[in-house]
Design an enzyme around this catalytic site. Structure first.
Site, PDB file in Angstrom:
ATOM      1  N   LYS A  39       0.853  -1.315   0.058  1.00  0.00           N
ATOM      2  CA  LYS A  39      -0.053  -0.257  -0.044  1.00  0.00           C
ATOM      3  C   LYS A  39       0.881   1.139   0.083  1.00  0.00           C
ATOM      4  O   LYS A  39       2.102   1.381   0.188  1.00  0.00           O
ATOM      5  CB  LYS A  39      -0.808   0.191   1.217  1.00  0.00           C
ATOM      6  CG  LYS A  39      -0.158   0.099   2.690  1.00  0.00           C
ATOM      7  CD  LYS A  39      -1.145   0.163   3.911  1.00  0.00           C
ATOM      8  CE  LYS A  39      -0.328   0.313   5.039  1.00  0.00           C
ATOM      9  NZ  LYS A  39      -1.167   0.526   6.169  1.00  0.00           N
ATOM     10  N   ARG A 137     -10.566   0.859  14.944  1.00  0.00           N
ATOM     11  CA  ARG A 137     -10.603   1.583  13.580  1.00  0.00           C
ATOM     12  C   ARG A 137     -11.639   0.797  12.537  1.00  0.00           C
ATOM     13  O   ARG A 137     -12.875   0.641  12.900  1.00  0.00           O
ATOM     14  CB  ARG A 137      -9.247   1.679  13.212  1.00  0.00           C
ATOM     15  CG  ARG A 137      -8.708   2.645  12.225  1.00  0.00           C
ATOM     16  CD  ARG A 137      -7.144   2.642  11.943  1.00  0.00           C
ATOM     17  NE  ARG A 137      -6.730   1.429  11.301  1.00  0.00           N
ATOM     18  CZ  ARG A 137      -5.248   1.147  11.153  1.00  0.00           C
ATOM     19  NH1 ARG A 137      -4.448   1.995  11.184  1.00  0.00           N
ATOM     20  NH2 ARG A 137      -5.012   0.112  10.788  1.00  0.00           N
ATOM     21  N   TYR A 271      14.804  30.922   5.967  1.00  0.00           N
ATOM     22  CA  TYR A 271      13.668  31.677   6.276  1.00  0.00           C
ATOM     23  C   TYR A 271      13.554  31.886   7.980  1.00  0.00           C
ATOM     24  O   TYR A 271      13.801  31.074   8.595  1.00  0.00           O
ATOM     25  CB  TYR A 271      12.279  30.916   5.626  1.00  0.00           C
ATOM     26  CG  TYR A 271      12.020  31.006   4.601  1.00  0.00           C
ATOM     27  CD1 TYR A 271      11.974  32.109   3.692  1.00  0.00           C
ATOM     28  CD2 TYR A 271      11.817  29.970   3.841  1.00  0.00           C
ATOM     29  CE1 TYR A 271      11.707  32.245   2.258  1.00  0.00           C
ATOM     30  CE2 TYR A 271      11.629  29.969   2.324  1.00  0.00           C
ATOM     31  CZ  TYR A 271      11.354  31.227   1.548  1.00  0.00           C
ATOM     32  OH  TYR A 271      11.272  31.164   0.469  1.00  0.00           O
ATOM     33  N   MET A 319      10.518  25.085   0.806  1.00  0.00           N
ATOM     34  CA  MET A 319       9.573  24.105  -0.110  1.00  0.00           C
ATOM     35  C   MET A 319      10.564  23.138  -1.141  1.00  0.00           C
ATOM     36  O   MET A 319      10.527  22.121  -1.143  1.00  0.00           O
ATOM     37  CB  MET A 319       8.951  24.825  -0.982  1.00  0.00           C
ATOM     38  CG  MET A 319       7.873  23.961  -1.770  1.00  0.00           C
ATOM     39  SD  MET A 319       6.906  24.920  -2.786  1.00  0.00           S
ATOM     40  CE  MET A 319       5.628  25.618  -1.565  1.00  0.00           C
TER      41      MET A 319
END
Length: 384
Positions: A39, A137, A271, A319
């Site tokens: 998966k 779940r 940043y 990013m």
């Protein structure tokens, strides 16, 4: 320069290591079948190549979460048994049935949709009933189990489906000695016994995930479902390292150094200037960022091997890029920066990154984004 070396970044996937991991896991479970869980694009490693390698190493089942993942395996020509367990109303039941995929059912709404799809297709569905034994779940609650079993048995008698499996999933198998493990195992045995008393005759009963496969032999039943362990990562540091279990990490994440420059003391980096150089130094730019899956939360902490030395990210992860302080060392533009791998060359591991980002190794490998090409290496390991 070869094509791989010229890539901005790459995730090298060692398929020989994956096959060796599958063989090691199979050796631990005796006669039980092994479902290779692929998966989430094989936990970020590439579903189709990894599924094919796992089958070559002796896995007899493939496991996916979403129906589309299962259908993509079939579209790629992969045979064998494929199971899919995360369904929503209106899902592509008929497509899955016609593609010979085992579908999981946790409630009456799903059973009704499976039956209708099987009637439309004119082909009996292969269904696995999932029990909620305590994870809370997906899965059918014990109080509703008799209704689901009864309806599934009636559909079997009508010829619209075949119950091929009974299964569940642990909540805390990665926490040695957790009391929920025994409770869930007892609940699973009770729910299986009830279903079999009512006439269900499954091919496989299964509850063992990676940690249970590695440490709880009493949970192996007819099939085990290793996920993260197949990719050579430990499901929990408390259980042991990959090497403790005879496993080898499959993914190595690396990038090409894009810029090297001198910087004076007092120079702010990235940043917010969370990092400022304390002296004259050299800086290296690594062209990977949070758009590629590098955790921004690891800003200032994430380890990277550059120039043969482990260093830390300087300042914030952006990013598309981050900076490392090279401590005055000079490396060449185009040199390799290794974020994580098996650790053989002194590089960090995925577990090192998990600690730096306060998460788990599962997340580190699965979050690597589509901008990072997967380079699948076949390898030449003995028996691979």
């Amino acid at each position: 320069m070869n094509e791989t070396a010229s890539l901005r970044a790459r995730a090298e996937i060692d398929l020989a290591a994956l096959r060796a991991n599958v063989r090691e896991l199979r050796a631990r479970v005796g006669g039980a079948h092994l479902m290779a869980v692929v998966k989430a694009d094989a936990y970020g490693h590439g579903a189709v190549p990894c599924a094919r390698a796992a089958l070559e190493a002796g896995a007899t089942w493939l496991g996916t979460a979403t129906p589309r993942e299962a259908l993509e395996l079939r579209a790629a020509g992969l045979g064998g048994r494929v199971m899919c367990w995360l369904w929503t109303p209106g899902g592509p039941w008929r497509e899955a049935i016609e593609a010979d995929i085992d579908v999981s059912v946790s409630g009456m709404w799903a059973l009704r949709e499976v039956v209708a799809a099987a009637e439309e297709a004119g082909v009996p569905a292969r269904v696995q009933l999932k029990a909620d034994t305590g994870l809370g779940r997906n899965g059918c609650q014990p109080a509703d189990w008799s209704e689901l079993v009864s309806a599934a048995r009636a559909a079997e008698e009508a010829g619209t489906l075949r119950v091929t499996g009974l299964w569940s999933h642990f909540a805390c198998a990665d926490e040695p000695g957790h009391p929920s493990i025994a409770r869930q195992l007892n609940a699973f045995r009770d729910m299986v016994a009830y279903a079999e008393k009512e006439g269900i005759d499954p091919e496989v009963r299964h509850i063992a995930n990676s940690p249970a496969t590695l440490t709880l032999p009493e949970t192996h039943f007819d099939l085990v479902r290793p996920g993260i362990a197949m990719y050579g990562l430990s499901p929990s540091p408390e259980l042991g390292t990959p090497a403790d279990f005879g496993l080898r990490p499959v993914m190595t994440l690396a990038a090409t150094v894009a810029l090297v420059k001198h910087a004076p003391a007092g120079h702010g980096i990235s940043y917010g200037h969370l990092y400022t150089t304390s002296r004259e130094t050299t800086l290296g730019l690594v062209p990977l960022g949070y758009a590629d899956g590098i955790p921004r939360h690891a800003s200032g902490h994430g380890p990277v091997l550059v120039g043969g030395v482990q260093r830390r990210i300087a300042g914030r992860v952006a990013m598309d890029q981050f900076v490392v302080d090279l401590d005055g060392d000079m490396v060449e533009v185009g040199d390799e920066a290794v974020l994580f791998g098996p650790g053989d060359r002194g590089e960090p591991t995925a577990e090192d990154w998990a600690r730096a980002a306060d998460t788990i190794a599962y997340e580190i490998v699965t979050r690597i984004g589509s901008r990072v090409p997967r380079v699948h290496l076949q390898g030449t390991a003995a028996g691979s």
